[in-house]
Design a protein around this motif. Structure first.
Motif, PDB file in Angstrom:
ATOM      1  N   VAL A   1      36.354  44.300  48.513  1.00  0.00           N
ATOM      2  CA  VAL A   1      37.171  44.369  47.303  1.00  0.00           C
ATOM      3  C   VAL A   1      37.571  45.820  47.114  1.00  0.00           C
ATOM      4  O   VAL A   1      36.726  46.715  47.130  1.00  0.00           O
ATOM      5  N   ALA A   2      38.856  46.047  46.920  1.00  0.00           N
ATOM      6  CA  ALA A   2      39.335  47.411  46.713  1.00  0.00           C
ATOM      7  C   ALA A   2      38.898  47.899  45.338  1.00  0.00           C
ATOM      8  O   ALA A   2      39.065  47.221  44.335  1.00  0.00           O
ATOM      9  N   GLN A   3      38.303  49.056  45.327  1.00  0.00           N
ATOM     10  CA  GLN A   3      37.852  49.663  44.080  1.00  0.00           C
ATOM     11  C   GLN A   3      38.987  50.495  43.483  1.00  0.00           C
ATOM     12  O   GLN A   3      39.717  51.161  44.209  1.00  0.00           O
ATOM     13  N   PRO A   4      39.170  50.444  42.166  1.00  0.00           N
ATOM     14  CA  PRO A   4      40.212  51.274  41.547  1.00  0.00           C
ATOM     15  C   PRO A   4      39.862  52.752  41.701  1.00  0.00           C
ATOM     16  O   PRO A   4      38.706  53.149  41.645  1.00  0.00           O
TER      17      PRO A   4
END
Length: 73
Positions: free
Chosen positions: A5-8
């Motif tokens: 999951v791409a982290q902000p």
């Protein structure tokens, strides 16, 4: 398989642009003088302080006088 999951990402806060006084001062003086000239023609171009003879200027700014509360007759 595990999904990633791409982290902000953190971003820096926006900084407002600043204008140097040397860039603003000539425009402020110009518009200040322009407003004073317009105020003269709307409010005082009549009678003893008249620059132009006749009633031409008075007729052009007549409604503005009433709108701004200047007495003219």
């Amino acid at each position: 398989m595990a999904q990633t999951v791409a982290q902000p990402t953190a971003t820096a806060p926006a900084v407002p642009a600043t204008l140097p006084l040397r860039a603003v001062a000539p425009w402020a003086v110009f518009f200040g003088v322009l407003m004073l000239v317009l105020l003269y023609f709307v409010g005082a171009e009549q009678g003893a302080t008249s620059v132009f003879s006749g009633t031409g200027v008075h007729e052009w700014v007549h409604d503005a006088r009433h709108l701004l509360g200047f007495p003219c007759h």
